[in-house]
Design a protein around this motif. Structure first.
Motif, PDB file in Angstrom:
ATOM      1  N   PRO A  39       6.571  14.708 -27.250  1.00 13.76           N
ATOM      2  CA  PRO A  39       5.956  13.579 -27.934  1.00 13.76           C
ATOM      3  C   PRO A  39       6.118  12.167 -27.052  1.00 13.76           C
ATOM      4  O   PRO A  39       5.059  11.473 -26.736  1.00 13.76           O
ATOM      5  N   GLY A  40       7.054  11.997 -26.511  1.00 22.53           N
ATOM      6  CA  GLY A  40       7.269  10.615 -25.587  1.00 22.53           C
ATOM      7  C   GLY A  40       6.501  10.658 -24.394  1.00 22.53           C
ATOM      8  O   GLY A  40       5.856   9.829 -24.151  1.00 22.53           O
ATOM      9  N   ALA A  41       6.608  11.772 -23.750  1.00 20.92           N
ATOM     10  CA  ALA A  41       5.769  11.872 -22.308  1.00 20.92           C
ATOM     11  C   ALA A  41       4.191  11.830 -22.637  1.00 20.92           C
ATOM     12  O   ALA A  41       3.543  11.174 -21.841  1.00 20.92           O
ATOM     13  N   LEU A  42       3.734  12.563 -23.908  1.00 21.80           N
ATOM     14  CA  LEU A  42       2.265  12.651 -24.211  1.00 21.80           C
ATOM     15  C   LEU A  42       2.010  11.053 -24.436  1.00 21.80           C
ATOM     16  O   LEU A  42       0.809  10.292 -23.925  1.00 21.80           O
ATOM     17  N   ALA A  43       2.745  10.061 -25.166  1.00 22.43           N
ATOM     18  CA  ALA A  43       2.257   9.032 -25.551  1.00 22.43           C
ATOM     19  C   ALA A  43       2.501   7.996 -24.368  1.00 22.43           C
ATOM     20  O   ALA A  43       1.594   7.237 -23.926  1.00 22.43           O
ATOM     21  N   LEU A  48      -0.298   4.880 -20.412  1.00 20.70           N
ATOM     22  CA  LEU A  48      -0.667   4.510 -19.194  1.00 20.70           C
ATOM     23  C   LEU A  48      -2.147   4.523 -18.473  1.00 20.70           C
ATOM     24  O   LEU A  48      -2.670   3.611 -17.947  1.00 20.70           O
ATOM     25  N   ALA A  49      -2.863   5.702 -19.060  1.00 24.75           N
ATOM     26  CA  ALA A  49      -4.242   5.641 -18.822  1.00 24.75           C
ATOM     27  C   ALA A  49      -4.826   4.530 -19.293  1.00 24.75           C
ATOM     28  O   ALA A  49      -6.001   4.040 -18.899  1.00 24.75           O
ATOM     29  N   GLY A  50      -4.670   4.379 -20.708  1.00 24.96           N
ATOM     30  CA  GLY A  50      -5.367   3.478 -21.441  1.00 24.96           C
ATOM     31  C   GLY A  50      -5.037   1.997 -20.589  1.00 24.96           C
ATOM     32  O   GLY A  50      -5.950   1.215 -20.583  1.00 24.96           O
ATOM     33  N   GLY A 194       3.269  -1.440 -25.231  1.00 24.22           N
ATOM     34  CA  GLY A 194       3.494  -0.038 -25.493  1.00 24.22           C
ATOM     35  C   GLY A 194       3.940   0.891 -24.563  1.00 24.22           C
ATOM     36  O   GLY A 194       5.018   1.718 -24.664  1.00 24.22           O
ATOM     37  N   ALA A 195       3.371   0.737 -23.428  1.00 28.03           N
ATOM     38  CA  ALA A 195       3.728   1.546 -22.065  1.00 28.03           C
ATOM     39  C   ALA A 195       5.269   1.300 -21.600  1.00 28.03           C
ATOM     40  O   ALA A 195       5.826   2.174 -21.208  1.00 28.03           O
ATOM     41  N   SER A 215      -6.062  21.614 -18.507  1.00 26.75           N
ATOM     42  CA  SER A 215      -6.763  21.201 -19.882  1.00 26.75           C
ATOM     43  C   SER A 215      -6.090  20.205 -20.709  1.00 26.75           C
ATOM     44  O   SER A 215      -6.116  19.269 -21.049  1.00 26.75           O
ATOM     45  N   ALA A 216      -4.538  20.509 -20.568  1.00 20.96           N
ATOM     46  CA  ALA A 216      -3.647  19.503 -21.636  1.00 20.96           C
ATOM     47  C   ALA A 216      -3.738  18.226 -20.943  1.00 20.96           C
ATOM     48  O   ALA A 216      -3.885  17.169 -21.506  1.00 20.96           O
ATOM     49  N   THR A 217      -3.546  18.161 -19.376  1.00 20.88           N
ATOM     50  CA  THR A 217      -3.633  17.109 -18.786  1.00 20.88           C
ATOM     51  C   THR A 217      -4.683  16.307 -19.053  1.00 20.88           C
ATOM     52  O   THR A 217      -4.926  15.136 -18.980  1.00 20.88           O
ATOM     53  N   LEU A 218      -5.864  16.852 -18.860  1.00 17.57           N
ATOM     54  CA  LEU A 218      -7.146  16.057 -19.179  1.00 17.57           C
ATOM     55  C   LEU A 218      -7.270  15.671 -20.602  1.00 17.57           C
ATOM     56  O   LEU A 218      -7.827  14.573 -20.707  1.00 17.57           O
ATOM     57  N   ASN A 219      -6.777  16.348 -21.412  1.00 19.83           N
ATOM     58  CA  ASN A 219      -6.742  15.844 -22.746  1.00 19.83           C
ATOM     59  C   ASN A 219      -5.740  14.801 -22.945  1.00 19.83           C
ATOM     60  O   ASN A 219      -6.327  13.537 -23.803  1.00 19.83           O
ATOM     61  N   MET A 220      -4.663  14.434 -22.106  1.00 20.96           N
ATOM     62  CA  MET A 220      -3.821  13.286 -22.176  1.00 20.96           C
ATOM     63  C   MET A 220      -4.696  11.990 -21.672  1.00 20.96           C
ATOM     64  O   MET A 220      -4.484  11.161 -22.207  1.00 20.96           O
ATOM     65  N   VAL A 221      -5.297  12.459 -20.584  1.00 17.63           N
ATOM     66  CA  VAL A 221      -6.149  11.145 -20.163  1.00 17.63           C
ATOM     67  C   VAL A 221      -7.294  10.864 -20.803  1.00 17.63           C
ATOM     68  O   VAL A 221      -7.512   9.583 -21.047  1.00 17.63           O
ATOM     69  N   TYR A 222      -7.994  11.967 -21.773  1.00 17.69           N
ATOM     70  CA  TYR A 222      -8.994  11.411 -22.605  1.00 17.69           C
ATOM     71  C   TYR A 222      -8.460  10.751 -23.731  1.00 17.69           C
ATOM     72  O   TYR A 222      -9.072   9.632 -24.097  1.00 17.69           O
ATOM     73  N   LEU A 223      -7.145  11.008 -24.229  1.00 19.46           N
ATOM     74  CA  LEU A 223      -6.747  10.122 -25.033  1.00 19.46           C
ATOM     75  C   LEU A 223      -6.272   8.653 -25.039  1.00 19.46           C
ATOM     76  O   LEU A 223      -6.672   7.744 -25.641  1.00 19.46           O
TER      77      LEU A 223
END
Length: 311
Positions: A39-43, A48-50, A194-195, A215-223
């Motif tokens: 959860p923390g790493a995904l957030a 960071l991408a945002g 937040g970051a 695919s998981a990393t791309l989903n994180m970047v998409y988020l």
């Protein structure tokens, strides 16, 4: 002549629609990326991408730092909404089934309305209250129909409830800041705050990114790019032009769209009860955003006798 407020209202409604659609898509992406990231790493990766995307736009537009008067609201929304909410929601969805999570998190719009009325003086017209009641009934229907798809725990319910409190508090804190700084400034620096709050998860992000599937990393970047950078900006734009209570009620459309997107993207066919709940969510949003018709006074034409007498 058309009032200038009408195009502005249409733009705000369009911005709110973009926000709701992208936030609904985030639930699908979180489910995919959450299998490889904690959860923390995904957030942190999402924020960071945002922040990177928003920072580039801020530099291009040369808007600079927000004024000091806006920092209180930016800091509170950054900590509670961009930071705490995302971690708590990611964690909660790993502890409870999808239905329970959807049901508990949808307490958020009600808290937004209550806090907005108490702290910001937002009006609570009957149509808004009625629409929220209908939408919440739809959210309960969707939640109960989807319950049982995973394990549930008291701890997970508490996490989802805390996420709803963080979301509501962040929205109410962000509203005054939008009167002091631009939409892009409030969103960019809120995301940055937040970051920074999620930096303790840096090592988890680095180690998990090395092992996670693409695919998981791309989903994180998409988020980070779309449901965060773009959707939070369109949200702030719409929020700056309406009340926090009305914007909170708009997010009740998210469960209905999540059901549709899960059906299309994940092949999860919804039942009739789920579809009925989604329809209630949308109907409630329509009611909450509707405005009573203004009675128009039409001047009666003078009768011939009256005209002759006046002559």
């Amino acid at each position: 002549m058309m009032s200038s407020s009408r195009p502005t209202g249409l733009l705000a409604a369009g911005a709110a629609t973009v926000t709701v659609v992208l936030w609904a898509s985030a639930f699908v992406s979180i489910r995919s990326a959450g299998a490889a990231y904690s959860p923390g790493a995904l957030a942190l990766g999402r924020l960071l991408a945002g922040t990177l995307v928003l920072g580039l736009f801020l530099l291009v537009r040369r808007e600079g730092w927000p004024p000091r008067s806006a920092w209180r609201g930016i800091a509170i929304s950054g900590v509670l909404w961009f930071g705490f909410y995302m971690v708590a929601l990611n964690w909660g969805e790993q502890q409870v089934d999808a239905g329970t999570a959807a049901l508990v998190v949808n307490v958020g719009p009600i808290l937004v309305a209550l806090l907005g009325a108490r702290l910001l003086g937002d009006p609570m017209p009957p149509r808004l209250l009625a629409g929220m009641a209908v939408s919440f009934a739809g959210a309960v229907t969707v939640g109960l129909s989807m319950a049982g798809e995973g394990g549930s725990s008291v701890f997970g319910v508490v996490l989802c409830l805390l996420a709803a409190v963080g979301y509501a508090s962040g929205v109410v804190a962000q509203k005054p800041a939008l009167g002091q700084a631009s939409v892009l400034q409030v969103t960019t620096f809120g995301c940055l705050v937040g970051a920074v709050c999620c930096l303790p998860f840096s090592w988890q992000l680095v180690t998990q990114a090395a092992e996670a599937p693409l695919s998981a990393t791309l989903n994180m970047v998409y988020l980070g790019v779309f449901p965060t950078a773009l959707a939070f900006t369109t949200w702030a734009y719409a929020l700056s032009r309406t009340t926090a209570s009305r914007m909170g009620a708009t997010t009740y459309a998210v469960p209905a769209l999540v059901v549709l997107m899960s059906w299309l993207a994940l092949g999860e066919t919804p039942g009739l009860v789920t579809l009925a709940g989604g329809a209630l969510c949308l109907a409630g949003v329509a009611v909450s955003r509707s405005r009573p018709r203004r009675s128009r006074v039409v001047a009666a034409a003078p009768r011939p006798e009256s005209a002759r007498e006046s002559a």
